[in-house]
Design a protein around this motif. Structure first.
Motif, PDB file in Angstrom:
ATOM      1  N   UNK A 123       9.150 -52.122 -34.921  1.00 15.24           N
ATOM      2  CA  UNK A 123       8.263 -52.533 -33.829  1.00 15.24           C
ATOM      3  C   UNK A 123       7.573 -51.326 -33.201  1.00 15.24           C
ATOM      4  N   UNK A 124       8.279 -50.206 -33.119  1.00 14.24           N
ATOM      5  CA  UNK A 124       7.674 -48.978 -32.595  1.00 14.24           C
ATOM      6  C   UNK A 124       6.507 -48.544 -33.492  1.00 14.24           C
ATOM      7  N   UNK A 125       6.728 -48.620 -34.802  1.00 14.31           N
ATOM      8  CA  UNK A 125       5.682 -48.226 -35.750  1.00 14.31           C
ATOM      9  C   UNK A 125       4.463 -49.141 -35.648  1.00 14.31           C
ATOM     10  N   UNK A 169       6.372 -49.132 -41.035  1.00 10.28           N
ATOM     11  CA  UNK A 169       6.963 -50.401 -40.605  1.00 10.28           C
ATOM     12  C   UNK A 169       7.385 -51.243 -41.804  1.00 10.28           C
ATOM     13  N   UNK A 170       6.543 -51.257 -42.831  1.00  8.96           N
ATOM     14  CA  UNK A 170       6.877 -52.014 -44.051  1.00  8.96           C
ATOM     15  C   UNK A 170       8.145 -51.458 -44.694  1.00  8.96           C
ATOM     16  N   UNK A 174      11.600 -53.502 -45.097  1.00 11.86           N
ATOM     17  CA  UNK A 174      12.150 -53.653 -46.441  1.00 11.86           C
ATOM     18  C   UNK A 174      13.580 -53.164 -46.517  1.00 11.86           C
ATOM     19  N   UNK A 175      13.878 -52.043 -45.850  1.00  9.51           N
ATOM     20  CA  UNK A 175      15.242 -51.524 -45.834  1.00  9.51           C
ATOM     21  C   UNK A 175      16.193 -52.503 -45.148  1.00  9.51           C
ATOM     22  N   UNK A 176      15.701 -53.144 -44.081  1.00 13.49           N
ATOM     23  CA  UNK A 176      16.526 -54.128 -43.364  1.00 13.49           C
ATOM     24  C   UNK A 176      16.796 -55.360 -44.219  1.00 13.49           C
ATOM     25  N   UNK A 177      15.959 -55.598 -45.210  1.00 15.91           N
ATOM     26  CA  UNK A 177      16.127 -56.757 -46.097  1.00 15.91           C
ATOM     27  C   UNK A 177      16.980 -56.421 -47.313  1.00 15.91           C
ATOM     28  N   UNK A 184      13.113 -44.630 -47.499  1.00 16.50           N
ATOM     29  CA  UNK A 184      12.965 -43.288 -48.069  1.00 16.50           C
ATOM     30  C   UNK A 184      11.625 -43.155 -48.805  1.00 16.50           C
ATOM     31  N   UNK A 185      11.266 -44.229 -49.529  1.00 18.19           N
ATOM     32  CA  UNK A 185       9.990 -44.215 -50.251  1.00 18.19           C
ATOM     33  C   UNK A 185       8.815 -44.133 -49.289  1.00 18.19           C
TER      34      UNK A 185
END
Length: 302
Positions: A123-125, A169-170, A174-177, A184-185
């Protein structure tokens, strides 16, 4: 356009540089804190990206300030190239930070242990992206209104920063999923974008400082001059960038029977056409008579 009006427009461009500096100061602090607190490499990299943008914006501001100095004995064309030199310095700083971001991302990859970034960092991003889009719109409109290339470059940097934040943000989402590698990517991609932006600024700056000029644009300028009433042809034309200005040197061929006054009128018309159609005020026109060279006659054997 009078030189005084040109300096006044450059002064207006300082507002855009100050807005960019203020936005980057606030956003870099928020991103670096949130990236560290919520364990997001992508957001931290984006924060470092904004730190380099502060340097770039300061360089634009300093360049705008110096370029307002009037011509003197050592700088008969003025100090407009200060913008280009400042941008060149900023490109080196940006490249250094971009390489460091890439090194940190590679180190994290080989460490093999990656923390799950907090969703708040996404959300910050996204909030930062929205803020930078507003700054981009403001600087873009101002740069177009005052025809300032340095501020337009800053506006494009604002837009790229907004896209970088969206990419961060993406990666976080994605990491949270379950795709932990995506954060990292995203950090690695941010590092590449910083280096690519630095290279683009470096290339355009060195190209201008070595008197390089866009060939397609030169063809367009040549066409305008050739269509000027009274011009038979163009013997030679050169152009170079001087800060946000373009300097043109052209030799035109005219009817040899014209008077000095008539030839001078053609020169004035070329200057007016350059200012009216291309917003170029610095044009040096040299007029020469168009004298046809007689064809050599072939020798006849008796």
């Amino acid at each position: 356009m009078a030189i005084g009006d040109q300096y006044a427009e450059i002064k207006q461009g300082e507002r855009g540089a100050w807005i960019s500096i203020g936005a980057y100061l606030a956003l870099s602090g928020v991103k670096l804190f949130a990236g560290y607190w919520f364990a997001s490499l992508a957001l931290t990299a984006d924060g470092f990206n904004n730190l380099t943008d502060i340097v770039a914006s300061i360089a634009v501001l300093v360049g705008l300030r110096i370029s307002q100095k009037p011509p003197d004995k050592d700088h008969p064309y003025g100090h407009f190239r200060a913008e280009t030199i400042a941008a060149l310095i900023a490109s080196f700083i940006m490249a250094t930070v971009g390489i460091q971001v890439l090194i940190d991302a590679v180190r994290s990859l080989f460490a093999g242990k990656q923390e799950m970034p907090g969703l708040t960092s996404a959300w910050v991003a996204l909030g930062a992206a929205a803020a930078m889009l507003l700054v981009y719109q403001y600087n873009r409109k101002l740069a177009k209104r005052i025809n300032n290339q340095a501020l337009m470059a800053a506006a494009k940097d604002n837009l790229s920063d907004a896209l970088v934040s969206i990419g961060a943000a993406v990666g976080i989402i994605g990491a949270r999923m379950g795709l932990a590698w995506l954060d990292l990517a995203a950090a690695f991609a941010v590092g590449l974008i910083i280096c690519k932006t630095a290279w683009d600024i470096f290339y355009s700056s060195t190209h201008a400082l070595t008197d390089g000029f866009d060939e397609k644009r030169l063809v367009t300028l040549r066409g305008t001059i050739e269509r000027t009433k009274g011009v038979r042809s163009i013997k030679d034309i050169k152009a170079r960038v001087h800060g946000s200005n373009v300097l043109i040197d052209v030799i035109v061929l005219v009817d040899p029977s014209l008077t000095l006054v008539e030839s001078h009128q053609i020169s004035d018309e070329i200057e007016q056409q350059m200012e009216r159609k291309h917003n170029i005020m610095s044009v040096h026109v040299h007029v020469e008579p168009c004298i046809s060279t007689p064809m050599p006659t072939a020798a006849v054997d008796n």
